[in-house]
Design an enzyme around this catalytic site. Sequence first.
Site, PDB file in Angstrom:
ATOM      1  N   SER A  77      -7.639  15.011  -5.064  1.00  0.00           N
ATOM      2  CA  SER A  77      -7.561  14.010  -6.245  1.00  0.00           C
ATOM      3  C   SER A  77      -7.790  12.626  -5.540  1.00  0.00           C
ATOM      4  O   SER A  77      -7.408  12.365  -4.332  1.00  0.00           O
ATOM      5  CB  SER A  77      -5.944  13.935  -6.543  1.00  0.00           C
ATOM      6  OG  SER A  77      -5.839  12.910  -7.289  1.00  0.00           O
ATOM      7  N   LYS A  79       3.119   7.063   6.427  1.00  0.00           N
ATOM      8  CA  LYS A  79       2.677   6.017   5.309  1.00  0.00           C
ATOM      9  C   LYS A  79       2.484   4.433   6.114  1.00  0.00           C
ATOM     10  O   LYS A  79       1.987   3.544   5.566  1.00  0.00           O
ATOM     11  CB  LYS A  79       3.856   5.813   4.451  1.00  0.00           C
ATOM     12  CG  LYS A  79       4.042   6.774   3.633  1.00  0.00           C
ATOM     13  CD  LYS A  79       3.565   6.484   2.191  1.00  0.00           C
ATOM     14  CE  LYS A  79       3.416   7.787   1.288  1.00  0.00           C
ATOM     15  NZ  LYS A  79       4.074   8.831   1.076  1.00  0.00           N
ATOM     16  N   GLU A 129      -9.342   0.406   3.470  1.00  0.00           N
ATOM     17  CA  GLU A 129      -9.648   0.633   2.176  1.00  0.00           C
ATOM     18  C   GLU A 129      -8.451   0.267   1.338  1.00  0.00           C
ATOM     19  O   GLU A 129      -8.632   0.018  -0.008  1.00  0.00           O
ATOM     20  CB  GLU A 129     -10.175   2.032   1.737  1.00  0.00           C
ATOM     21  CG  GLU A 129      -9.336   3.013   1.932  1.00  0.00           C
ATOM     22  CD  GLU A 129      -9.272   3.673   3.337  1.00  0.00           C
ATOM     23  OE1 GLU A 129      -9.728   3.200   4.274  1.00  0.00           O
ATOM     24  OE2 GLU A 129      -9.163   5.112   3.311  1.00  0.00           O
ATOM     25  N   CYS A 145       8.814  15.447   1.440  1.00  0.00           N
ATOM     26  CA  CYS A 145       9.096  14.177   1.950  1.00  0.00           C
ATOM     27  C   CYS A 145      10.658  14.271   2.047  1.00  0.00           C
ATOM     28  O   CYS A 145      11.041  13.491   3.317  1.00  0.00           O
ATOM     29  CB  CYS A 145       8.995  13.216   0.988  1.00  0.00           C
ATOM     30  SG  CYS A 145       7.516  13.163   0.123  1.00  0.00           S
TER      31      CYS A 145
END
Lengths: 599, 157
Positions: free
Chosen positions: A331, A370, A378, A527
């Site tokens: 995605s 993260k 980007e 997570c």
Amino acid sequence: MAKALINLKINDIPITVEEGTTILDAAKKLNIKIPTLCDHPDLSVAGNCRVCVVEVKGARYLQAACATPVAEGMEIYTNSQTVRQSRKHVIELLLSEHNADCTSCSRNSKCELQDLAAEYHIFDRVLLDILDPENLIADISSPAIKKDISKCIHCQRCVRTCEELQYVSALAVIGKGAEQHIGTFFDYPLNEVVCTNCGQCVLHCPTGALTERNYVEEVWDAINDPTKHVVVQTAPAVRVAIGEELGFAYGTRVTGKMVTALKRLGFDSVLDTDFTADLTILEEGTELLTRLKRALVDKDPEVKIPMFTSCSPGWIKFMEHLYPEMLGHLSTCKSPQQMFGAVAKTYYAQKKGINSKDMIVVSVMPCTAKKYEAQRPEMRSSGYQDVDYVLTTRELATMIKQAGIDFMSLPESDYDPLMGESSGAGVIFGATGGVMEAALRTAYEIVTGREVPFKNLEITPVRGFDGIKEATIKIEGTKPEWSFLEGVELKVAVAHELANANKLVRAIKEGKLHYHFIEIMTCPGGCLGGGGQPYPVSWEIRQMRAQGIYSEDENLPLRKSHDNPEVMQLYEEYLGQPNSHKAHELLHTHYFPRKKYLN
Amino acid sequence: MQEQNELIKILVEKHGRTRNALMPILQDIVAEKQFLEPSDIALVAEELDLSAADVYGTATFYTFLDTVPRGKNVIRVCKTISCYMSGKDEIINALEKVLNIKVGDTTVDKQFTLLTANCMGWCHKGPVMLINDDVYHSLTPEAAIEIVQQYKEKSKN
Ligand code: SF4
Ligand code: SF4
Ligand code: SF4
Ligand code: FES
Ligand code: FES
């Protein structure tokens, strides 16, 4: 067939266990603690540290309890004088080549080696210190993981973790003899090798040899800078784990107290990654339906089905390195953390009348990957780095302690407005299968106008800790504009731990398995078992955190992402429609093929 | 790069793709070009579906699988106790002088690398050195120099 039963005695206490049980596990059943270092319940047996030795009557040598299965009539002593002395000796040997500077170590007070040294009263250094000064330089090339081999005890938990759980094997045992160490391909710095920054090695390391890169000071500086408006976002899985560091039982939901603590730390606004989790569902769900339409109606050969979720940055880097030819299946949605940063520094800044350059966005994540993601070049849709600092659950707990806040007695409070509202669907992002469940709750309703046909919206086939889960949902009674989906059996799959993800991707690549939509989470359990979560970790602990997450979902008035009023407000006032041009600019990204072994 | 790809492809064909094939493949590469470069290891790892760190770990476990650049001829002088007693230090000194390098180094013309090694099982005839695959025993400093000269001559032709 039931396993044969074995009778034995441990410290003269009789016990019967199943054949194949290790001495260590048999002792656990009697609540007899045998110390361990190289052993970890998530990993295969290594038997290399010898700290778990016990005396077995009749055996010539002491036996490693973690690696020795019980036998009929065994008589075991876990606390004889010989045992105690050898253990002490093992710990002394480990410390003799260890940079035991505990006060400057990030595992100070949370270290398995330190605990043992304290327990066994290793007060004098009786052995020659053979620490190699060359090893004192830590590898801080990665924005996520710090590797300091002067703190390494060669237990190889990291090597097994990276290989067995993650199928990455970025770390290996390099060299032999005195030069043996844990290293990477050609001992290149971590940011130049295949590492996904998942932090599972950190979570499984018993010492300070592998730790997260710590950004606590930077965040304090930001909070104390009067020219900055500092907002903080908290990921779904943090609220069911941070309590563990601050006095609560495993998996306790402490959302309201955590919000209060963040306010008291001095953040200008306390907001929720769950908000952008809901936003992710609208973007990703719409993307999925568009892909299905292009595949089924337009017969577009370019469109890639199955579509994989993209919220787990370790998984993204895994794909970039190992399956660069399949990046089109991911995605294009950014992770909720990055959507949050981009929206905060644009929409939120505008609403508040703040210049984006004066904003600092801090994330609290169960995740070390993260930290890496936030620094990807980007991730600057706002014109600035969208997320400035990423703290792990552990680092936030440290800040709360430093601030002298008594967490247990805190009152509860609510998240601040604009980006603080969330649905239960956003919360369950924290558990494996949660994104899938949240996406189905929304996509099914978009297509049919009705709720998913599961009791209480609980899509149980995608819940639980099986490594790979599958479900098929038959779409019936579609709205006219979705009639091409009438009668379609939507096939979905869910995997967590990259080793399981790898199995799925490989089978899909080879054409052996077919799905429409697949959720992948890098870490065991999703997570909630992330590399930035509190120590220690086991499936029992992950289970308790999962219960916390699902009960939070059950108790929220809103259960579906498209019911989140703040998300709807964001679309109305700023983004337009899901997958609009503006949404693409801010909320979607692209991926880069990387080499498998050489960057 | 092209040559290297071909060499590894040939070796993989010859030895197969199982984990057991790893050692023979690495040994053959070293036989061909004296040492393993990062790109060699990456390629072998890719062909055998192993992790490159893992293959590097395996290579570094074996003294004879070098992962740093080596000269065309690799000299290894035994440093273990019997050879030590029979005078390996004198041999090393003589070789360092004649090659004008220290142990661990490679000559500028990339013809020789001088290393030490552990016992080679020739203890009764020490001191011993190995040049590539050939053993030279019962050495004196003069004999060692003479042998090296012969290799120098050979490489000129
Ligand atoms: S790893 Fe543990 S024992 Fe070693 S310095 Fe850090 S806290 Fe101390
Ligand atoms: S962070 Fe993850 S991928 Fe990187 S070395 Fe550790 S376990 Fe392996
Ligand atoms: S880095 Fe940590 S987990 Fe890995 S071998 Fe060293 S001490 Fe064990
Ligand atoms: S814990 Fe048993 S040998 Fe390490
Ligand atoms: S000690 Fe030199 S060959 Fe054995």
